[in-house]
Design an enzyme around this catalytic site. Structure first.
Site, PDB file in Angstrom:
ATOM      1  N   VAL A   1      17.037  62.683  69.182  1.00  0.00           N
ATOM      2  CA  VAL A   1      16.235  62.402  70.031  1.00  0.00           C
ATOM      3  C   VAL A   1      16.619  62.620  71.369  1.00  0.00           C
ATOM      4  O   VAL A   1      17.786  62.143  71.600  1.00  0.00           O
ATOM      5  CB  VAL A   1      15.686  60.751  69.956  1.00  0.00           C
ATOM      6  CG1 VAL A   1      14.736  60.271  70.822  1.00  0.00           C
ATOM      7  CG2 VAL A   1      15.212  60.652  68.546  1.00  0.00           C
TER       8      VAL A   1
ATOM      9  N   LYS B   1      11.756  63.972  69.300  1.00  0.00           N
ATOM     10  CA  LYS B   1      12.697  64.293  68.150  1.00  0.00           C
ATOM     11  C   LYS B   1      12.702  65.605  67.556  1.00  0.00           C
ATOM     12  O   LYS B   1      11.418  66.190  67.057  1.00  0.00           O
ATOM     13  CB  LYS B   1      11.881  63.250  67.240  1.00  0.00           C
ATOM     14  CG  LYS B   1      12.909  62.948  65.796  1.00  0.00           C
ATOM     15  CD  LYS B   1      12.320  61.998  65.045  1.00  0.00           C
ATOM     16  CE  LYS B   1      13.504  61.588  63.913  1.00  0.00           C
ATOM     17  NZ  LYS B   1      13.119  60.521  63.105  1.00  0.00           N
TER      18      LYS B   1
ATOM     19  N   ASP C   1      11.026  52.551  55.968  1.00  0.00           N
ATOM     20  CA  ASP C   1      12.457  52.372  56.536  1.00  0.00           C
ATOM     21  C   ASP C   1      12.834  51.266  57.621  1.00  0.00           C
ATOM     22  O   ASP C   1      13.303  51.770  58.754  1.00  0.00           O
ATOM     23  CB  ASP C   1      13.188  53.889  56.997  1.00  0.00           C
ATOM     24  CG  ASP C   1      14.682  53.742  56.972  1.00  0.00           C
ATOM     25  OD1 ASP C   1      15.372  53.086  56.361  1.00  0.00           O
ATOM     26  OD2 ASP C   1      14.841  55.013  57.817  1.00  0.00           O
TER      27      ASP C   1
END
Length: 674
Positions: A42, A56, A150
């Site tokens: 990033v 990203k 996640d």
């Protein structure tokens, strides 16, 4: 060795300086690298209009990996549909040679990982407010059919530094490993997530869904309160992952009401967890009572964990039997074993393919387990044995001294009314079958009520119902039906050779609704145990018949259909319609000879399609390759528009909402050789 480490660090710094100031596409220039993950880095970038954004960037070594590229590209397509104040907004995507980058808002306040690292445990009032905002963002994503998969402190960003943070500053980021999901949890083909935050169903069965996000956020909240995750402790990253399945989260000294809410989020059973919206409401209700309470001291991880009452004996699906056997045997045998690698200390995101394994009958597995250390030699067995002896002695003494003349409890009198209820798990098509039975001694019959319920798609057609005798080998009872057209199942027509089977015809269940029919069955159970066994045997026999892999044909599709495969040609020429075939998958595999649907459509839809989703109105296709396909307003006809070497088409068929074709290519007529 030290000089080698220094040279690597200097090389990394030089690479960063070399990239700073470079162009990213036509509209951005690189600034500083602000983060790094397993798949990408990033960076801050400056746009041509002077805005500071974040990009990203996929790591160059992964650019030629189709699966990782697909994950990376999918992050953008998923996030573009998630425009919410609690979710990091995606602005653009850059494809430049082998470089792929997603440009998004730059969130300057850092992550919750920084907060936990710098500040340690948070005051309970602050922790529940942050968690409530995370749940708000997840509730929005779940309402759009997206699960994160996640959630962890690294993926929760703050609009301002922690000391200045106010309500509304929380942003959930990195939906790059999320999948579009429907109401039904799907069986994944890979293990994706972070070991310290993985829900038990993902570890043990490879299942993921919105309830998994609730669990991971519960782990995050636990960490905000305690300064550590619930199952961090001694052992490998595999040990941490396995504790999610087998161990109870250690109690932390917070208010009972808060612990009750947190414990429900961390339930091993996904069905016992609240929804994201419910979790947010529960935490906000607790917040006023937690205001002003001090943060806990940072606790140390326990050396041992309490097992759940019925722990999973193995982690099925995510790891091979050899890995599990070796790992499980290592501590007791005093052997060093290299456990499966899950990441750095269990806190790094992983994407691990799951090995294909043959599912063996339970009897075979039990026989193998018996070859291990005999149960009577284990410590648990000795403790249970001692407890049993003490209990027996106490019961005998109590019986003699306290109630020497009290009568024994008699079994249920044969003339007493009995009742039993049973609900089967929901089937892939969205069908749920519930059975309720009442025995009236005066009539000498059981009144059986069968309820068929549908989820998001209407269901119809023929249904199988097995109504057995009270005991094995008994003659099938003569059933009198009410509320439907019912006849004996004929194996020669349906292909299902099952005793005491009935075919229920003309059932039409609206989406989200239910239909009932009743049957009078001339059986007379002797007691409650016999009643329960009878209703269970009918359910089990029905399930066994409809899920028999040896059965061929298309009968009873609502009960038998396990999945749908989306088939396309390996190559299509632009501009032309894309031929799409929806192939039914039964317990015995895919049935290419009897497709559910073919697009572009010609003629009437199949009866199977009408049964499982109400016809064409339950089918929708979508572009799976970023604009290379065009879908007409009906959602049923797809046209190839742009040349691309790899493309997919997504589909929704009634309750099956996560379908995707195998990759295919789109070429021009000049390149096709035609």
């Amino acid at each position: 060795m030290a000089s080698g480490i220094r040279s690597i660090a200097l090389e990394s710094t030089d690479m960063q300086l070399a990239q700073t100031g470079q162009a990213l596409g036509a509209s951005y220039r690189f600034g500083e690298r602000v983060g790094s993950g397993a798949v990408g880095e990033v960076w801050t970038v400056t746009s041509t209009d002077g805005r500071t954004l974040a990009a990203k960037v996929l790591r160059p070594e992964h650019a030629d990996d189709p699966s990782l590229v697909e994950r990376f590209v999918r992050e953008r397509s998923v996030l573009l549909g998630l425009q919410d104040s609690g979710i990091v907004t995606v602005r653009d995507m850059v494809v430049e040679g082998e470089r792929l980058a997603i440009v998004m808002d730059y969130i300057a306040g850092g992550s919750l990982r920084d907060v936990v690292k710098d500040s340690g445990p948070l005051p309970p009032g602050d922790a529940v407010k942050v968690a409530a905002e995370i749940f708000d963002a997840l509730a929005f994503a779940h309402s759009r059919g997206v699960t994160h998969r996640d959630i962890k402190p690294d993926n929760v960003l703050l609009a301002r530094p922690w000391a200045e943070t106010e309500s509304g500053d929380v942003r959930v980021s990195d939906f790059g490993i999320s999948d579009v999901v429907g109401e039904k949890i799907r069986q994944t083909t890979g293990l994706i997530g972070t070991p310290q935050y993985m829900p038990p169903e993902l570890i043990s069965q490879g299942r993921s869904g919105p309830a998994g996000d609730i669990y991971s956020t519960g782990v995050l909240l636990y960490e905000l309160l305690a300064g550590r995750t619930p199952f961090a402790g001694p052992g490998t990253d595999f040990s941490v992952a396995y504790r999610h399945v087998s161990s109870r989260p250690p109690r932390i000294p917070v208010d009972d009401a808060l612990w009750d809410v947190l414990e429900r989020m961390l339930s091993k059973d996904p069905n016992q967890r609240p929804t994201a919206g419910e979790a947010a409401s529960n935490l906000r209700r607790l917040a006023p009572g937690l205001a002003g309470k001090p943060a806990l001291s940072r606790g140390t991880a326990p050396e041992e964990f309490d097992d759940v009452e019925r722990p999973a004996t193995v982690v099925r699906g995510a790891f091979t039997d050899d890995e599990l056997t070796a790992f499980a045997a290592a501590p007791s045998a005093g052997v060093d074993v290299v456990a499966p690698d899950l990441g750095q200390a269990g806190s790094a995101t992983i994407a691990r393919p799951m090995p294909r394994r043959e599912v063996r009958p339970q009897a075979e597995e039990r026989s193998e387990e018996k070859d291990a250390t005999p149960f009577w030699r284990t410590r648990k067995a000795l403790l249970l044995g001692a407890g049993a002896v003490f209990l027996i002695v106490a019961m005998v003494v109590g019986f003699i001294l306290l109630s020497p003349t009290s009568p024994q409890v008699a079994p249920t009198p044969p003339g007493q009314q009995l009742s039993a209820q049973l609900q089967d798990p929901a089937l892939p098509t969205g069908l749920t079958i519930s059975r309720s039975a009442t025995y009236e001694p005066s009539s000498g019959q059981v009144r059986l009520t069968v309820s068929y319920s549908a989820q998001k798609a209407p269901l119809s057609g023929e249904f199988l119902e097995v109504i057995p005798g009270l005991a094995d080998g008994e003659t099938c009872p003569a059933v009198t039906w009410d509320g439907g057209t019912v006849s004996r199942n004929q194996a020669s027509i349906s292909g299902l050779d099952v005793e005491c089977g009935w075919k229920v015809s003309g059932v039409e269940i609206p989406a989200g609704g239910s239909v009932q029919l009743t049957a009078k069955v001339p059986v007379q159970p002797a007691d409650q145990k016999a009643m329960d066994a009878w209703i269970r045997s009918g359910s089990a026999a029905t399930t066994a018949a409809t899920q028999n892999p040896a059965v061929k044909g298309t009968a009873f599709p609502v009960q038998r259909l396990k999945g749908v495969e989306v088939r396309t040609p390996a190559r299509v020429v632009t501009p032309s319609p894309l031929k799409i075939t929806l192939v039914p998958v039964w317990a015995g595999g895919a049935d290419e000879l009897n497709p559910l649907y073919v697009s572009p459509a010609a003629g009437k839809a199949s009866q199977m399609l009408a049964a499982v989703t109400g016809g064409e109105q339950g089918v929708r296709f979508a572009d799976g390759c970023g604009g290379a396909l065009a879908v007409d307003s009906s959602g049923l006809t797809v046209t190839a528009l742009q040349i691309t070497p790899q493309c997919t088409v997504r589909a929704s068929v009634g309750n099956f909402t996560e379908l995707k074709s195998a990759p295919f290519g789109i070429t021009s007529r000049e390149n096709s050789g035609e």
